[in-house]
Structure formats: C-alpha cells, structure tokens
Enzyme design. Structure first.
Site, PDB file in Angstrom:
ATOM      1  N   TRP A  94     -17.272   4.096 -38.710  1.00  0.00           N
ATOM      2  CA  TRP A  94     -17.268   4.611 -37.344  1.00  0.00           C
ATOM      3  C   TRP A  94     -18.068   5.898 -37.340  1.00  0.00           C
ATOM      4  O   TRP A  94     -17.877   6.747 -38.214  1.00  0.00           O
ATOM      5  CB  TRP A  94     -15.847   4.883 -36.867  1.00  0.00           C
ATOM      6  CG  TRP A  94     -15.008   3.645 -36.801  1.00  0.00           C
ATOM      7  CD1 TRP A  94     -14.141   3.194 -37.739  1.00  0.00           C
ATOM      8  CD2 TRP A  94     -14.961   2.708 -35.731  1.00  0.00           C
ATOM      9  NE1 TRP A  94     -13.537   2.040 -37.315  1.00  0.00           N
ATOM     10  CE2 TRP A  94     -14.027   1.716 -36.072  1.00  0.00           C
ATOM     11  CE3 TRP A  94     -15.617   2.623 -34.512  1.00  0.00           C
ATOM     12  CZ2 TRP A  94     -13.743   0.637 -35.244  1.00  0.00           C
ATOM     13  CZ3 TRP A  94     -15.320   1.555 -33.687  1.00  0.00           C
ATOM     14  CH2 TRP A  94     -14.397   0.584 -34.052  1.00  0.00           C
ATOM     15  N   HIS A 105       0.838  -1.194   0.000  1.00  0.00           N
ATOM     16  CA  HIS A 105       0.000   0.000   0.000  1.00  0.00           C
ATOM     17  C   HIS A 105       0.878   1.251   0.000  1.00  0.00           C
ATOM     18  O   HIS A 105       2.074   1.199   0.303  1.00  0.00           O
ATOM     19  CB  HIS A 105      -0.919   0.001   1.212  1.00  0.00           C
ATOM     20  CG  HIS A 105      -2.009  -1.014   1.133  1.00  0.00           C
ATOM     21  ND1 HIS A 105      -3.043  -1.079   2.041  1.00  0.00           N
ATOM     22  CD2 HIS A 105      -2.243  -2.019   0.235  1.00  0.00           C
ATOM     23  CE1 HIS A 105      -3.861  -2.066   1.717  1.00  0.00           C
ATOM     24  NE2 HIS A 105      -3.389  -2.655   0.629  1.00  0.00           N
ATOM     25  N   LEU A 108     -13.324  -5.814 -28.090  1.00  0.00           N
ATOM     26  CA  LEU A 108     -13.512  -5.299 -26.729  1.00  0.00           C
ATOM     27  C   LEU A 108     -12.222  -5.318 -25.910  1.00  0.00           C
ATOM     28  O   LEU A 108     -12.260  -5.351 -24.687  1.00  0.00           O
ATOM     29  CB  LEU A 108     -14.621  -6.069 -25.994  1.00  0.00           C
ATOM     30  CG  LEU A 108     -16.001  -6.039 -26.652  1.00  0.00           C
ATOM     31  CD1 LEU A 108     -16.987  -6.883 -25.858  1.00  0.00           C
ATOM     32  CD2 LEU A 108     -16.513  -4.608 -26.783  1.00  0.00           C
ATOM     33  N   THR A 158     -24.773  -6.482 -30.550  1.00  0.00           N
ATOM     34  CA  THR A 158     -23.544  -5.771 -30.896  1.00  0.00           C
ATOM     35  C   THR A 158     -22.476  -6.749 -31.391  1.00  0.00           C
ATOM     36  O   THR A 158     -21.734  -6.447 -32.336  1.00  0.00           O
ATOM     37  CB  THR A 158     -23.027  -4.986 -29.677  1.00  0.00           C
ATOM     38  OG1 THR A 158     -23.977  -3.983 -29.327  1.00  0.00           O
ATOM     39  CG2 THR A 158     -21.691  -4.328 -29.968  1.00  0.00           C
ATOM     40  N   GLU A 191       1.061   3.767   1.978  1.00  0.00           N
ATOM     41  CA  GLU A 191       1.649   4.172   3.250  1.00  0.00           C
ATOM     42  C   GLU A 191       2.951   3.410   3.522  1.00  0.00           C
ATOM     43  O   GLU A 191       3.927   3.976   4.025  1.00  0.00           O
ATOM     44  CB  GLU A 191       0.656   3.929   4.393  1.00  0.00           C
ATOM     45  CG  GLU A 191      -0.610   4.766   4.299  1.00  0.00           C
ATOM     46  CD  GLU A 191      -1.736   4.081   3.543  1.00  0.00           C
ATOM     47  OE1 GLU A 191      -2.903   4.362   3.830  1.00  0.00           O
ATOM     48  OE2 GLU A 191      -1.438   3.247   2.645  1.00  0.00           O
ATOM     49  N   ARG A 217      -6.623  -0.922 -26.655  1.00  0.00           N
ATOM     50  CA  ARG A 217      -5.501  -0.645 -27.554  1.00  0.00           C
ATOM     51  C   ARG A 217      -5.112   0.821 -27.398  1.00  0.00           C
ATOM     52  O   ARG A 217      -5.849   1.718 -27.808  1.00  0.00           O
ATOM     53  CB  ARG A 217      -5.885  -0.969 -29.006  1.00  0.00           C
ATOM     54  CG  ARG A 217      -6.262  -2.435 -29.171  1.00  0.00           C
ATOM     55  CD  ARG A 217      -6.692  -2.799 -30.584  1.00  0.00           C
ATOM     56  NE  ARG A 217      -7.915  -2.143 -31.014  1.00  0.00           N
ATOM     57  CZ  ARG A 217      -9.144  -2.538 -30.661  1.00  0.00           C
ATOM     58  NH1 ARG A 217      -9.297  -3.563 -29.828  1.00  0.00           N
ATOM     59  NH2 ARG A 217     -10.214  -1.915 -31.110  1.00  0.00           N
ATOM     60  N   GLY A 251     -25.732  -2.636 -27.148  1.00  0.00           N
ATOM     61  CA  GLY A 251     -26.316  -1.627 -28.023  1.00  0.00           C
ATOM     62  C   GLY A 251     -27.614  -1.103 -27.452  1.00  0.00           C
ATOM     63  O   GLY A 251     -27.774  -0.993 -26.244  1.00  0.00           O
TER      64      GLY A 251
END
Length: 360
Positions: free
Chosen positions: A164, A44, A198, A190, A46, A201, A291
């Site tokens: 796109w 962590h 998915l 979709t 700390e 990149r 979608g």
C-alpha cells in the site's frame, strides 16, 4: 438550522437519489420536534418532525435545510403535511433544484398563508447536498476522483507494486467515501493489477457497498476477478464498448456482471456517454479510484467535479509508466486544471488534499 444540517448528515450515503434533509420545529423558543430523512423510500424529514412534535407543531417555526417537496414521489408532498399541521413559518436554507419542486413548494406554502424565508446557511446546505444538486440539475452523477500517490506522483513502483502506498488511516477514509456514493469505478488494468473487492469495510459499523463498475472497453477482464467471485452480492457493472467481442461479453455476463454497452471507438468510450447512461440509471454519485488511464480520460473529459488526493511521504521513481495522470492536453501552465475551495489535512503519515475543479 445548524441542528437541521447536523440531523441531515445522519442520512449520508443512504438517501440517494434523494437529498439529505434534516428538520427542526421550534415553538415559543423551545425545540418541539426533530427529524431527518434516513433512507430513500422512507418518510421525509418534514413528516417525521411533525410526528415528533404532534400538536405542538401548530403555530411553530420549521427549520429545514431544503425547500419542502410539493409533488408525489415515493411519498406524498411534504407541503400538504406542513399546512395541515398548522405550522406558522418555514425557514429553508435553499431552494430545491429538482424541477418538480424548484420554488413550487415555497409558493404553495405562501399561498396557504405560511411565512417562508429562504437562504439561512445556504452555503453549508449546498455543500452538504452537492451530489444531489449536481444530479438534480443535470441528470448526471457528481464525480469524485480519488488518487493515492507518492511524493513524486507515482501510483505504483516500477514493478507495479501498489499495496500500500498510503497509510491505514488514508485507506479508512477511502472506505468512508465508498460508503457515501452510489457507484465506484476502476479500469480493467486496476482489476488485473490489484484485484480489489471495491467493497466498503468500516471498523465501527456496517458499510454500504456501492455498485462496482469496471471500465473495460473490449470486455477482456478476467472472470476470476474478486469483484465477480467474492460472494458479496453487490452489483458489478462492466462498461464495454458496443464493438466488444460478443463471446467475451457473454462470458462476463454468465460470471455475474451486468454489461453496460456504450458506443465506442476501438474500445475507447467517452466519459460523457458513461455519465449520461449512469444518470438515466439513477446513479447520483460516482467515485473514480483508478488507474492511470481512467484518471487521464476522466480529467481530459472535464467531467470530474471533485478531487481527493492522498499523498504519502515516499518516493518511488521508476520512469513514467506508473505516474498518476497521462497527457490531458495541457501545453501551458495557464491551461492547467485548477482547483478551488481547497482543503489540506494530515491523515496519519499522509496528506489529504481536496478541492473542486474549476470549469472554463
């Protein structure tokens, strides 16, 4: 504290289900140590800052954006290390909402004679760890819904062409979002229409691939889909109804998908049930990318925390088939879903609108 918040940001997308935490030690007006939590399972912030400071930590003030932990998880309690190092004062931006901490770390420090002050830059600290706060408080993931739209609210042309709508800069922002979350979800439609990978990149560094989730109540997605054949090694979860055909479920399992079976109504699965299941599996953040059916069900459920909408300067027309959102039960303007803390930003040729959903 600003420095601590900036250090914490370096862990974004890598610490889940832990929070992002940065820490700075100051002794006699001089910064003597810096540290941040880089990855779940590692030290962590700390502990790292105390190691960085060494003997200079004695009598110092520790600035940290979240209350130090006081329980054993993958690592020992941070409060013990703070007390042992002789830190005189701790300034924490906010109390940790996780029930095993939730003020107990502060109490333990005070009992040991350490001065503790809480609340410095708390709003910024809460925004930084909004995903962790939701998950720690409710056991459910923080849900971001992302849309890419034309000016007239379409997500595709009348023929279904959607690649796109938005510009390259907007698509990069989406990859940056994927890099920050535990899982990304789309519907079977979709997968069939766009066959997305998915994955994440990024041009300047390696991205972290989120768990890829397909909502497919009847388990009918194609086994040749890219998410099952791209060889990335990234987990694929198919959320299927308990009533889905067993043969189709087994076919998807053999193709590499993990089947998340949830009670359904003729293939329709409640979003609430999905989030409860995901929370139990350690998913602290979920990005919904499409979608129309998924958008509609998610918004109707009231389970969406944040909207990120990219609007492209194009008009597509083509009727109602490819509008972004269907019927969510709004009959009057007074009943419309409303956003707060809205920001608007130019991204390439597009406009990005972000905001949080108000809940009644």
């Amino acid at each position: 504290m600003t420095m601590a918040l900036e250090l914490a940001e370096r862990g974004r997308g890598r610490t889940s289900p832990n929070p992002m935490v940065g820490a700075v030690l100051v002794n006699d007006g001089t910064v003597v140590g810096r540290g941040y939590h880089a990855r779940a399972g590692e030290d962590h912030a700390e502990v790292i800052v105390l190691e960085d400071a060494g003997d200079r930590a004695r009598g110092a003030t520790l600035y940290v954006n979240l209350e130090p932990c006081c329980h054993y998880g993958r690592t020992p309690p941070c409060v013990d290390a703070i007390i042992k190092a002789g830190v005189k004062r701790v300034v924490a931006a906010m109390v940790d909402p996780f029930e095993k901490v939730a003020g107990k770390g502060i109490a333990r420090l005070r009992d040991a004679g350490v001065q503790v002050d809480v609340g410095l830059l708390e709003d910024k600290a809460r925004q930084l760890n909004e995903m962790f706060i939701k998950y720690a408080s409710t056991g459910r993931p923080f849900v971001i819904l992302k849309m890419a739209l034309s000016l007239d609210g379409r997500i595709a042309t009348r023929t279904g062409d959607s690649k796109w709508i938005t510009c390259e800069e907007s698509r990069l922002r989406v990859h940056q979002l994927r890099n920050q979350v535990d899982a990304v979800l789309v519907g079977r439609g979709t997968i069939e229409a766009d066959d997305p990978s998915l994955t994440t990149r990024l041009p300047d560094r390696d991205g972290k691939n989120p768990i890829r989730v397909i909502l497919d109540g009847k388990a009918r997605m194609p086994v040749h889909a890219r998410v099952l054949t791209d060889g990335s090694g990234t987990p694929v979860w198919v959320v299927a109804g308990a009533s889905a055909d067993r043969g189709q479920v087994e076919t998807l399992r053999k193709a590499g998908a993990e089947i998340i079976s949830i009670a359904d109504n003729d293939g329709r699965i409640e979003f609430d049930a999905i989030l409860r299941k995901f929370g139990r599996r350690g998913v602290a953040s979920l990005l919904i990318e499409g979608g129309k059916g998924v958008f509609t069900e998610a918004l109707r459920s009231g389970e969406v925390d944040k909207l990120v909408v990219f609007v492209a300067p194009v008009i597509l027309g083509g009727g109602d088939r490819f509008i972004a959102v269907g019927d969510i039960g709004v009959d009057r303007l007074a009943d419309a879903l409303k956003l707060h803390h809205v920001t608007v930003e130019r991204v390439g040729d597009d406009v990005m609108i972000q905001g949080y959903l108000l809940r009644t």
